[in-house]
Write an enzyme that holds these catalytic residues in place. Structure first.
Site, mmCIF file in Angstrom:
data_model
loop_
_atom_site.group_PDB
_atom_site.id
_atom_site.type_symbol
_atom_site.label_atom_id
_atom_site.label_comp_id
_atom_site.label_asym_id
_atom_site.label_seq_id
_atom_site.Cartn_x
_atom_site.Cartn_y
_atom_site.Cartn_z
ATOM 1 N N PRO A 87 74.296 -20.526 -15.774
ATOM 2 C CA PRO A 87 73.080 -20.356 -16.577
ATOM 3 C C PRO A 87 72.159 -21.573 -16.499
ATOM 4 C CG PRO A 87 75.061 -19.869 -17.868
ATOM 5 C CD PRO A 87 75.511 -20.474 -16.582
ATOM 6 N N GLU A 114 84.176 -22.424 -19.783
ATOM 7 C CA GLU A 114 82.962 -23.224 -20.059
ATOM 8 C C GLU A 114 82.348 -23.775 -18.774
ATOM 9 O OE1 GLU A 114 83.387 -21.957 -23.512
ATOM 10 O OE2 GLU A 114 81.718 -23.344 -23.174
ATOM 11 N N ARG A 156 70.818 -6.861 1.415
ATOM 12 C CA ARG A 156 69.895 -5.744 1.663
ATOM 13 C C ARG A 156 68.733 -6.193 2.549
ATOM 14 N NH1 ARG A 156 65.197 -5.774 -1.300
ATOM 15 N NH2 ARG A 156 64.870 -3.522 -1.086
ATOM 16 N N ASP A 171 58.940 -4.505 -0.702
ATOM 17 C CA ASP A 171 59.469 -4.922 -2.004
ATOM 18 C C ASP A 171 58.366 -5.516 -2.875
ATOM 19 O OD1 ASP A 171 62.061 -4.190 -1.689
ATOM 20 O OD2 ASP A 171 62.794 -6.165 -1.083
HETATM 21 N N1 LIG Z 1 74.120 -16.086 -16.339
HETATM 22 C C1 LIG Z 1 75.349 -16.637 -16.055
HETATM 23 N N2 LIG Z 1 76.330 -16.823 -16.926
HETATM 24 C C2 LIG Z 1 77.446 -17.412 -16.368
HETATM 25 C C3 LIG Z 1 78.621 -17.751 -17.029
HETATM 26 C C4 LIG Z 1 79.636 -18.344 -16.327
HETATM 27 BR BR1 LIG Z 1 81.234 -18.812 -17.233
HETATM 28 C C5 LIG Z 1 79.525 -18.622 -14.971
HETATM 29 C C6 LIG Z 1 78.370 -18.301 -14.300
HETATM 30 C C7 LIG Z 1 77.341 -17.692 -15.009
HETATM 31 S S1 LIG Z 1 75.775 -17.192 -14.466
#
Ligand SMILES: Nc1nc2cc(Br)ccc2s1
Length: 245
Positions: A87, A114, A156, A171
């Site tokens: 994230p 985590e 793709r 696209d």
């Molecule tokens: N949006 C995302 N959430 C996560 C959580 C974890 Br744990 C690993 C990778 C990602 S990419």
């Protein structure tokens, strides 16, 4: 293109065997290898996580299994691009997908808990390009779903994978084309369905009028749902007139 995916849930990637990508794999266009990280965890319980230094909730993925996995999959001297969904990564966009489609070898690291001990990324950066990428501002339980999204968006684009090459160049986020307007509505037979008709212009055979109508629809939808994208486009007078309506 070769893809290696390291995960504690290898079964998550069964979908990669079906549909377009499955056919591409059968043709040898894409070579996919899924690896269970626990194969490099040598204790009796095949432990891959531990408590975080500094305290706090949850667990962190231990560096040792990751280090051994990456050494085995990408021995020193080989230089795949390591892609780590997180994230807190740079946004993964169509532009990223296009860039990755030009890569000969991608290795995906699926974090859980985590996250992965930061030293794994540092160590990998010392011998290969590493991208930490985000597929959106939300938190998943692990990187596996993100890798499925990224792999689909990338493969793709490979020649021959998507049945209709025009679809790729058309696209909505294809770089260079109308600079990322959202797709407008699409229609197919029957011409009337539950009393709802297909817009007559689409059956007029007037390709200029059809192209104008489609752009107007894309402009209107983009202005309504992603006004931030409008600014990226060079609008002509006709566009401005459409948006002023
Ligand atoms: N949006 C995302 N959430 C996560 C959580 C974890 Br744990 C690993 C990778 C990602 S990419």
């Amino acid at each position: 293109m070769r893809l290696d995916i390291i995960t504690i849930f290898p079964d998550y990637f069964a979908p990669l065997g079906v549909s377009l990508l499955g056919k591409a794999r059968q043709r040898g266009d894409v070579d996919v290898h899924v690896h269970d990280l626990r194969g490099w965890a040598h204790d009796r319980h095949r432990t891959v996580d531990d408590t975080p230094y500094g305290g706090g909730p949850g667990m962190v993925m231990k560096p040792e299994p990751w280090g051994e996995a990456l050494d085995a999959i990408a021995p020193s001297g080989s230089t795949p691009r390591l892609v780590v969904p997180t994230p807190s990564g740079r946004p993964f966009t169509q532009e990223t997908a296009v860039a990755y489609a030009g890569e000969p070898w991608l290795v995906f690291a699926c974090g859980r808990y985590e996250g992965i001990d930061a030293r794994v990324i540092e160590d990998a950066r010392s011998r290969m390009p590493v991208d930490e990428v985000s597929i959106g501002d939300y938190v998943l339980a692990g990187g596996e779903s993100a890798v499925l999204v990224i792999v689909e968006a990338v493969t793709r684009l490979l020649p021959g994978v998507l049945g209709n090459a025009d679809s790729v160049s058309d696209d909505s986020f294809a770089p260079g084309r109308m600079a990322a307007l959202l797709e407008g509505p699409v229609y197919t037979k029957p011409p009337t369905w539950r009393g709802r008709e297909v817009p007559p212009v689409l059956m007029s055979g007037n390709h200029g009028a059809i192209a104008r109508w489609r752009r107007d629809q894309a402009l209107r939808r983009t202005a309504a749902t992603r006004p931030d994208l409008i600014a990226r486009n060079t609008l002509d007078d006709a566009d401005r007139s459409t948006l002023a309506d």
